[in-house]
Design a protein around this motif. Structure first.
Motif, PDB file in Angstrom:
ATOM      1  N   ILE A 182       0.831  -1.208   0.000  1.00 27.96           N
ATOM      2  CA  ILE A 182       0.000   0.000   0.000  1.00 27.96           C
ATOM      3  C   ILE A 182       0.864   1.255   0.000  1.00 27.96           C
ATOM      4  O   ILE A 182       0.503   2.277  -0.600  1.00 27.96           O
ATOM      5  CB  ILE A 182      -0.953   0.006   1.218  1.00 27.96           C
ATOM      6  N   GLU A 183       2.035   1.176   0.633  1.00 30.02           N
ATOM      7  CA  GLU A 183       2.890   2.362   0.770  1.00 30.02           C
ATOM      8  C   GLU A 183       3.270   2.964  -0.579  1.00 30.02           C
ATOM      9  O   GLU A 183       3.480   4.177  -0.678  1.00 30.02           O
ATOM     10  CB  GLU A 183       4.139   2.017   1.572  1.00 30.02           C
ATOM     11  N   ASN A 184       3.372   2.142  -1.602  1.00 29.27           N
ATOM     12  CA  ASN A 184       3.718   2.670  -2.931  1.00 29.27           C
ATOM     13  C   ASN A 184       2.560   3.420  -3.576  1.00 29.27           C
ATOM     14  O   ASN A 184       2.741   4.051  -4.621  1.00 29.27           O
ATOM     15  CB  ASN A 184       4.159   1.533  -3.853  1.00 29.27           C
ATOM     16  N   LYS A 185       1.376   3.334  -2.961  1.00 27.03           N
ATOM     17  CA  LYS A 185       0.198   4.001  -3.520  1.00 27.03           C
ATOM     18  C   LYS A 185      -0.151   5.297  -2.798  1.00 27.03           C
ATOM     19  O   LYS A 185      -1.081   6.000  -3.189  1.00 27.03           O
ATOM     20  CB  LYS A 185      -1.011   3.060  -3.474  1.00 27.03           C
ATOM     21  N   LEU A 186       0.586   5.595  -1.722  1.00 22.11           N
ATOM     22  CA  LEU A 186       0.264   6.765  -0.916  1.00 22.11           C
ATOM     23  C   LEU A 186       0.867   8.037  -1.493  1.00 22.11           C
ATOM     24  O   LEU A 186       1.948   8.018  -2.086  1.00 22.11           O
ATOM     25  CB  LEU A 186       0.764   6.572   0.518  1.00 22.11           C
ATOM     26  N   CYS A 187       0.190   9.144  -1.279  1.00 24.74           N
ATOM     27  CA  CYS A 187       0.695  10.440  -1.722  1.00 24.74           C
ATOM     28  C   CYS A 187       1.870  10.860  -0.849  1.00 24.74           C
ATOM     29  O   CYS A 187       1.975  10.461   0.315  1.00 24.74           O
ATOM     30  CB  CYS A 187      -0.399  11.491  -1.619  1.00 24.74           C
ATOM     31  N   GLY A 188       2.736  11.701  -1.413  1.00 25.16           N
ATOM     32  CA  GLY A 188       3.828  12.233  -0.627  1.00 25.16           C
ATOM     33  C   GLY A 188       3.358  13.355   0.277  1.00 25.16           C
ATOM     34  O   GLY A 188       3.585  13.341   1.483  1.00 25.16           O
ATOM     35  N   ASP A 189       2.681  14.334  -0.290  1.00 23.91           N
ATOM     36  CA  ASP A 189       2.171  15.476   0.459  1.00 23.91           C
ATOM     37  C   ASP A 189       0.748  15.750  -0.029  1.00 23.91           C
ATOM     38  O   ASP A 189       0.525  15.960  -1.219  1.00 23.91           O
ATOM     39  CB  ASP A 189       3.075  16.698   0.217  1.00 23.91           C
ATOM     40  N   TRP A 190      -0.198  15.762   0.886  1.00 23.09           N
ATOM     41  CA  TRP A 190      -1.593  16.000   0.497  1.00 23.09           C
ATOM     42  C   TRP A 190      -1.810  17.407  -0.041  1.00 23.09           C
ATOM     43  O   TRP A 190      -2.756  17.659  -0.772  1.00 23.09           O
ATOM     44  CB  TRP A 190      -2.519  15.795   1.694  1.00 23.09           C
ATOM     45  N   GLN A 191      -0.969  18.342   0.368  1.00 20.80           N
ATOM     46  CA  GLN A 191      -1.083  19.743  -0.044  1.00 20.80           C
ATOM     47  C   GLN A 191      -2.438  20.337   0.318  1.00 20.80           C
ATOM     48  O   GLN A 191      -2.971  21.204  -0.381  1.00 20.80           O
ATOM     49  CB  GLN A 191      -0.782  19.876  -1.543  1.00 20.80           C
ATOM     50  N   GLY A 192      -2.996  19.828   1.423  1.00 21.73           N
ATOM     51  CA  GLY A 192      -4.233  20.388   1.956  1.00 21.73           C
ATOM     52  C   GLY A 192      -5.480  20.093   1.160  1.00 21.73           C
ATOM     53  O   GLY A 192      -6.553  20.646   1.447  1.00 21.73           O
ATOM     54  N   ALA A 193      -5.386  19.223   0.152  1.00 18.80           N
ATOM     55  CA  ALA A 193      -6.539  18.904  -0.703  1.00 18.80           C
ATOM     56  C   ALA A 193      -7.140  17.563  -0.303  1.00 18.80           C
ATOM     57  O   ALA A 193      -6.470  16.707   0.279  1.00 18.80           O
ATOM     58  CB  ALA A 193      -6.118  18.884  -2.162  1.00 18.80           C
ATOM     59  N   SER A 194      -8.389  17.365  -0.651  1.00 18.38           N
ATOM     60  CA  SER A 194      -9.122  16.165  -0.226  1.00 18.38           C
ATOM     61  C   SER A 194      -8.843  14.938  -1.093  1.00 18.38           C
ATOM     62  O   SER A 194      -9.122  13.807  -0.671  1.00 18.38           O
ATOM     63  CB  SER A 194     -10.627  16.448  -0.249  1.00 18.38           C
TER      64      SER A 194
END
Length: 320
Positions: free
Chosen positions: A212-224
Protein backbone atom coordinates in the motif's frame (compact mmCIF):
# COMPACT_ATOMS: atom_id res chain seq x y z
CA UNK A 1 34.39 -35.82 -35.36
CA UNK A 2 34.25 -32.11 -34.57
CA UNK A 3 30.55 -32.29 -33.78
CA UNK A 4 31.14 -35.30 -31.55
CA UNK A 5 33.70 -33.35 -29.50
CA UNK A 6 31.30 -30.41 -29.15
CA UNK A 7 28.52 -32.76 -28.08
CA UNK A 8 30.76 -34.40 -25.47
CA UNK A 9 31.81 -31.00 -24.17
CA UNK A 10 28.18 -29.94 -23.89
CA UNK A 11 27.33 -33.10 -21.97
CA UNK A 12 30.29 -32.49 -19.65
CA UNK A 13 29.17 -28.92 -18.91
CA UNK A 14 25.61 -30.08 -18.27
CA UNK A 15 26.83 -32.83 -15.97
CA UNK A 16 28.95 -30.36 -14.01
CA UNK A 17 26.01 -27.98 -13.66
CA UNK A 18 23.79 -30.85 -12.48
CA UNK A 19 26.39 -31.92 -9.94
CA UNK A 20 26.61 -28.37 -8.58
CA UNK A 21 22.83 -28.16 -8.34
CA UNK A 22 22.76 -31.39 -6.33
CA UNK A 23 25.64 -30.40 -4.05
CA UNK A 24 24.95 -29.61 -0.40
CA UNK A 25 24.26 -25.94 0.19
CA UNK A 26 24.41 -23.81 3.29
CA UNK A 27 25.46 -20.56 4.88
CA UNK A 28 27.54 -19.31 7.78
CA UNK A 29 26.05 -17.85 10.97
CA UNK A 30 29.28 -16.02 11.75
CA UNK A 31 31.61 -14.18 9.40
CA UNK A 32 34.35 -16.45 8.11
CA UNK A 33 37.50 -15.94 6.03
CA UNK A 34 37.71 -17.84 2.76
CA UNK A 35 41.22 -19.06 1.90
CA UNK A 36 43.05 -20.55 -1.04
CA UNK A 37 43.56 -23.84 0.84
CA UNK A 38 42.60 -25.45 4.15
CA UNK A 39 44.62 -23.94 6.97
CA UNK A 40 44.66 -20.71 8.95
CA UNK A 41 48.05 -19.82 7.49
CA UNK A 42 46.77 -19.98 3.89
CA UNK A 43 46.24 -16.72 1.99
CA UNK A 44 42.84 -15.05 2.33
CA UNK A 45 40.64 -14.62 -0.70
CA UNK A 46 38.00 -12.62 1.10
CA UNK A 47 35.35 -12.69 3.81
CA UNK A 48 32.04 -14.54 3.78
CA UNK A 49 29.39 -12.68 5.75
CA UNK A 50 26.39 -14.16 7.53
CA UNK A 51 23.69 -15.40 5.21
CA UNK A 52 25.67 -15.67 1.98
CA UNK A 53 24.86 -18.77 -0.04
CA UNK A 54 27.52 -21.48 -0.07
CA UNK A 55 27.75 -24.52 -2.35
CA UNK A 56 29.84 -27.33 -0.86
CA UNK A 57 32.45 -28.80 -3.20
CA UNK A 58 34.51 -30.89 -0.78
CA UNK A 59 35.09 -31.38 2.94
CA UNK A 60 37.84 -32.35 5.34
CA UNK A 61 37.69 -32.76 9.07
CA UNK A 62 37.62 -29.05 9.99
CA UNK A 63 37.47 -27.32 6.63
CA UNK A 64 34.99 -27.10 3.77
CA UNK A 65 35.72 -26.27 0.14
CA UNK A 66 32.95 -23.98 -1.03
CA UNK A 67 31.74 -21.76 -3.81
CA UNK A 68 30.61 -18.63 -1.99
CA UNK A 69 28.04 -16.43 -3.70
CA UNK A 70 28.95 -13.13 -2.08
CA UNK A 71 26.96 -10.90 -4.44
CA UNK A 72 23.63 -12.07 -5.86
CA UNK A 73 22.96 -11.43 -9.57
CA UNK A 74 21.01 -8.21 -10.16
CA UNK A 75 18.75 -8.22 -13.19
CA UNK A 76 17.81 -4.57 -12.64
CA UNK A 77 21.40 -3.31 -12.86
CA UNK A 78 23.11 -1.80 -15.91
CA UNK A 79 26.48 -3.01 -14.65
CA UNK A 80 27.52 -6.27 -16.31
CA UNK A 81 29.43 -7.49 -13.25
CA UNK A 82 26.41 -6.88 -11.02
CA UNK A 83 24.16 -8.71 -13.48
CA UNK A 84 26.41 -11.76 -13.24
CA UNK A 85 26.86 -11.59 -9.46
CA UNK A 86 30.12 -12.50 -7.75
CA UNK A 87 31.42 -15.81 -6.46
CA UNK A 88 34.60 -16.90 -4.69
CA UNK A 89 35.81 -20.48 -4.51
CA UNK A 90 38.00 -21.43 -1.57
CA UNK A 91 38.14 -23.01 1.87
CA UNK A 92 36.41 -21.95 5.08
CA UNK A 93 36.47 -23.38 8.58
CA UNK A 94 33.43 -25.59 9.14
CA UNK A 95 32.57 -24.50 12.68
CA UNK A 96 30.06 -21.77 11.70
CA UNK A 97 28.69 -23.58 8.65
CA UNK A 98 25.02 -24.62 8.62
CA UNK A 99 23.99 -26.88 5.75
CA UNK A 100 20.56 -27.72 4.39
CA UNK A 101 21.10 -31.13 6.00
CA UNK A 102 22.01 -29.77 9.45
CA UNK A 103 19.50 -30.88 12.14
CA UNK A 104 17.43 -27.87 13.23
CA UNK A 105 19.37 -25.80 10.70
CA UNK A 106 16.33 -23.62 9.99
CA UNK A 107 15.99 -22.77 13.69
CA UNK A 108 19.70 -22.05 14.06
CA UNK A 109 19.66 -19.65 11.11
CA UNK A 110 16.43 -18.03 12.29
CA UNK A 111 17.95 -17.41 15.72
CA UNK A 112 21.01 -15.78 14.20
CA UNK A 113 18.80 -13.70 11.90
CA UNK A 114 16.72 -12.47 14.84
CA UNK A 115 19.90 -11.58 16.74
CA UNK A 116 21.22 -9.66 13.73
CA UNK A 117 17.91 -7.83 13.45
CA UNK A 118 18.19 -6.79 17.10
CA UNK A 119 21.75 -5.63 16.43
CA UNK A 120 20.49 -3.51 13.55
CA UNK A 121 17.98 -1.73 15.80
CA UNK A 122 20.59 -0.95 18.47
CA UNK A 123 22.62 2.28 18.39
CA UNK A 124 25.77 0.31 19.07
CA UNK A 125 24.80 -2.68 16.99
CA UNK A 126 27.03 -4.46 14.53
CA UNK A 127 27.68 -2.69 11.26
CA UNK A 128 25.63 -4.06 8.34
CA UNK A 129 23.58 -6.17 10.76
CA UNK A 130 20.38 -5.37 8.85
CA UNK A 131 21.83 -6.81 5.63
CA UNK A 132 23.03 -9.86 7.58
CA UNK A 133 19.53 -10.39 8.98
CA UNK A 134 17.97 -9.98 5.52
CA UNK A 135 20.22 -12.60 3.99
CA UNK A 136 19.86 -15.03 6.91
CA UNK A 137 16.05 -14.83 6.88
CA UNK A 138 16.04 -15.46 3.15
CA UNK A 139 18.34 -18.48 3.53
CA UNK A 140 15.71 -20.18 5.74
CA UNK A 141 13.26 -20.07 2.84
CA UNK A 142 16.01 -20.94 0.35
CA UNK A 143 17.64 -23.85 2.20
CA UNK A 144 14.61 -25.18 4.10
CA UNK A 145 11.59 -24.48 1.85
CA UNK A 146 9.35 -26.95 3.73
CA UNK A 147 10.20 -25.56 7.17
CA UNK A 148 7.39 -24.00 9.23
CA UNK A 149 9.69 -20.99 9.46
CA UNK A 150 10.13 -20.60 5.70
CA UNK A 151 7.18 -18.24 5.15
CA UNK A 152 8.09 -15.99 8.06
CA UNK A 153 11.73 -16.02 7.03
CA UNK A 154 10.90 -14.91 3.49
CA UNK A 155 8.57 -12.18 4.75
CA UNK A 156 11.10 -10.86 7.25
CA UNK A 157 13.77 -10.78 4.56
CA UNK A 158 11.39 -8.89 2.27
CA UNK A 159 10.40 -6.51 5.06
CA UNK A 160 13.98 -5.58 5.94
CA UNK A 161 14.74 -4.94 2.27
CA UNK A 162 11.55 -2.88 2.05
CA UNK A 163 12.54 -0.73 5.04
CA UNK A 164 16.04 -0.14 3.69
CA UNK A 165 14.70 0.94 0.28
CA UNK A 166 11.91 2.99 1.87
CA UNK A 167 14.42 4.95 3.92
CA UNK A 168 16.27 5.83 0.72
CA UNK A 169 13.12 6.75 -1.21
CA UNK A 170 11.82 9.02 1.55
CA UNK A 171 15.04 11.05 1.71
CA UNK A 172 14.74 12.13 -1.92
CA UNK A 173 13.15 15.49 -2.83
CA UNK A 174 10.53 13.62 -4.87
CA UNK A 175 9.15 12.12 -1.64
CA UNK A 176 7.21 15.37 -1.13
CA UNK A 177 5.39 15.09 -4.47
CA UNK A 178 1.66 14.75 -4.07
CA UNK A 179 1.12 11.94 -6.55
CA UNK A 180 2.71 8.58 -5.69
CA UNK A 181 3.84 7.95 -9.28
CA UNK A 182 5.99 11.10 -9.22
CA UNK A 183 8.31 9.77 -6.51
CA UNK A 184 10.59 6.75 -6.36
CA UNK A 185 8.90 3.43 -5.83
CA UNK A 186 10.01 0.82 -3.31
CA UNK A 187 10.90 -2.47 -5.01
CA UNK A 188 7.99 -4.91 -4.77
CA UNK A 189 9.61 -8.09 -6.10
CA UNK A 190 10.31 -9.72 -2.74
CA UNK A 191 6.91 -8.88 -1.25
CA UNK A 192 5.20 -10.28 -4.31
CA UNK A 193 7.30 -13.45 -3.93
CA UNK A 194 5.88 -13.89 -0.41
CA UNK A 195 2.35 -13.51 -1.78
CA UNK A 196 3.04 -15.98 -4.59
CA UNK A 197 4.76 -18.65 -2.50
CA UNK A 198 2.54 -18.47 0.59
CA UNK A 199 -0.93 -17.35 -0.57
CA UNK A 200 -3.54 -17.00 2.13
CA UNK A 201 -0.97 -16.87 4.94
CA UNK A 202 -0.67 -14.04 7.41
CA UNK A 203 2.70 -13.26 5.87
CA UNK A 204 1.06 -12.78 2.47
CA UNK A 205 -1.49 -10.50 4.18
CA UNK A 206 1.32 -8.44 5.70
CA UNK A 207 3.12 -8.29 2.35
CA UNK A 208 -0.03 -6.93 0.72
CA UNK A 209 -0.25 -4.31 3.47
CA UNK A 210 3.30 -3.16 2.80
CA UNK A 211 2.53 -2.71 -0.90
CA UNK A 212 0.00 0.00 0.00
CA UNK A 213 2.89 2.36 0.77
CA UNK A 214 3.72 2.67 -2.93
CA UNK A 215 0.20 4.00 -3.52
CA UNK A 216 0.26 6.77 -0.92
CA UNK A 217 0.69 10.44 -1.72
CA UNK A 218 3.83 12.23 -0.63
CA UNK A 219 2.17 15.48 0.46
CA UNK A 220 -1.59 16.00 0.50
CA UNK A 221 -1.08 19.74 -0.04
CA UNK A 222 -4.23 20.39 1.96
CA UNK A 223 -6.54 18.90 -0.70
CA UNK A 224 -9.12 16.16 -0.23
CA UNK A 225 -8.15 14.01 -3.21
CA UNK A 226 -5.27 12.13 -1.55
CA UNK A 227 -6.80 11.31 1.85
CA UNK A 228 -10.05 10.20 0.18
CA UNK A 229 -8.16 7.85 -2.13
CA UNK A 230 -5.94 6.53 0.67
CA UNK A 231 -8.84 5.96 3.05
CA UNK A 232 -10.54 3.88 0.36
CA UNK A 233 -7.37 1.81 -0.19
CA UNK A 234 -7.03 1.05 3.52
CA UNK A 235 -10.73 0.21 3.88
CA UNK A 236 -10.53 -2.17 0.93
CA UNK A 237 -7.52 -3.91 2.44
CA UNK A 238 -9.25 -4.40 5.80
CA UNK A 239 -12.31 -5.82 4.04
CA UNK A 240 -10.30 -8.26 1.91
CA UNK A 241 -7.89 -9.28 4.70
CA UNK A 242 -10.05 -9.41 7.83
CA UNK A 243 -7.79 -11.99 9.51
CA UNK A 244 -4.61 -10.07 8.79
CA UNK A 245 -2.57 -8.84 11.76
CA UNK A 246 -2.56 -5.50 9.92
CA UNK A 247 -6.37 -5.27 9.57
CA UNK A 248 -6.92 -3.08 12.67
CA UNK A 249 -4.10 -0.76 11.61
CA UNK A 250 -5.61 -0.49 8.13
CA UNK A 251 -8.98 0.46 9.61
CA UNK A 252 -7.31 3.01 11.86
CA UNK A 253 -5.42 4.56 8.94
CA UNK A 254 -8.72 4.86 7.07
CA UNK A 255 -10.52 6.32 10.11
CA UNK A 256 -7.77 8.85 10.74
CA UNK A 257 -7.87 10.00 7.13
CA UNK A 258 -11.63 10.51 7.34
CA UNK A 259 -11.07 12.53 10.51
CA UNK A 260 -8.53 14.65 8.64
CA UNK A 261 -11.07 15.18 5.86
CA UNK A 262 -13.43 16.87 8.32
CA UNK A 263 -11.21 19.96 8.40
CA UNK A 264 -10.09 19.67 4.78
CA UNK A 265 -13.67 19.71 3.47
CA UNK A 266 -14.41 22.73 5.67
CA UNK A 267 -11.60 24.62 3.94
CA UNK A 268 -13.08 23.52 0.60
CA UNK A 269 -16.45 24.93 1.66
CA UNK A 270 -18.09 21.51 1.55
CA UNK A 271 -19.83 21.08 4.96
CA UNK A 272 -21.91 18.14 3.76
CA UNK A 273 -18.84 16.06 2.98
CA UNK A 274 -17.24 17.22 6.24
CA UNK A 275 -20.21 15.78 8.14
CA UNK A 276 -20.09 12.56 6.10
CA UNK A 277 -16.39 12.19 6.84
CA UNK A 278 -17.01 12.66 10.56
CA UNK A 279 -19.67 9.95 10.55
CA UNK A 280 -17.45 7.58 8.58
CA UNK A 281 -14.44 8.20 10.83
CA UNK A 282 -16.51 7.43 13.94
CA UNK A 283 -18.00 4.31 12.34
CA UNK A 284 -14.61 2.86 11.45
CA UNK A 285 -13.02 3.77 14.79
CA UNK A 286 -15.89 2.12 16.66
CA UNK A 287 -15.52 -0.95 14.45
CA UNK A 288 -11.88 -1.27 15.54
CA UNK A 289 -12.91 -1.08 19.20
CA UNK A 290 -15.60 -3.72 18.70
CA UNK A 291 -13.72 -6.19 16.49
CA UNK A 292 -10.15 -5.79 17.67
CA UNK A 293 -10.54 -4.95 21.33
CA UNK A 294 -7.26 -6.66 22.32
CA UNK A 295 -5.23 -4.64 19.83
CA UNK A 296 -3.31 -1.47 20.63
CA UNK A 297 -5.13 0.01 17.67
CA UNK A 298 -8.38 -0.26 19.63
CA UNK A 299 -6.90 2.07 22.27
CA UNK A 300 -5.73 4.48 19.60
CA UNK A 301 -9.20 4.31 18.05
CA UNK A 302 -10.74 5.28 21.42
CA UNK A 303 -8.46 8.32 21.48
CA UNK A 304 -9.46 9.21 17.91
CA UNK A 305 -13.16 8.90 18.81
CA UNK A 306 -12.64 11.34 21.70
CA UNK A 307 -10.94 13.88 19.41
CA UNK A 308 -13.71 13.66 16.82
CA UNK A 309 -16.54 13.89 19.34
CA UNK A 310 -14.92 16.87 21.06
CA UNK A 311 -14.41 18.62 17.75
CA UNK A 312 -10.61 18.67 18.08
CA UNK A 313 -8.99 18.81 14.61
CA UNK A 314 -6.69 15.90 13.75
CA UNK A 315 -5.16 17.58 10.71
CA UNK A 316 -4.06 21.06 9.71
CA UNK A 317 -2.73 24.14 11.44
CA UNK A 318 -5.11 23.71 14.38
CA UNK A 319 -3.42 20.48 15.46
CA UNK A 320 -0.54 20.43 17.93
Amino acid sequence: MKFKVIALATVAVAAAAFATAQAPRGTVVHEESIRVSSGTDAAKLGEVARGHELVVLDTTRDWTHVEAIIAEPRRDSDDEDEQQGKTITGWIQSKALVLNSTPNGDKIIFGEAADSEDQASSRRGRRDAAQDAMRLYYRIYDLFPTSPLASEGLYRAADIRWQIERSDVMTRPSAREREAYLRGQIGEEWMRLVIKKFPGSKWADLANFRLIENKLCGDWQGASKCPEKEADIYEKYAKEHEQSPAAPEALYQAAWRYSALIEIFKTEANPKKADQSKARALELAQKIVAQYSQSDWALRAQDLIFYIQQGVPTFGNATD
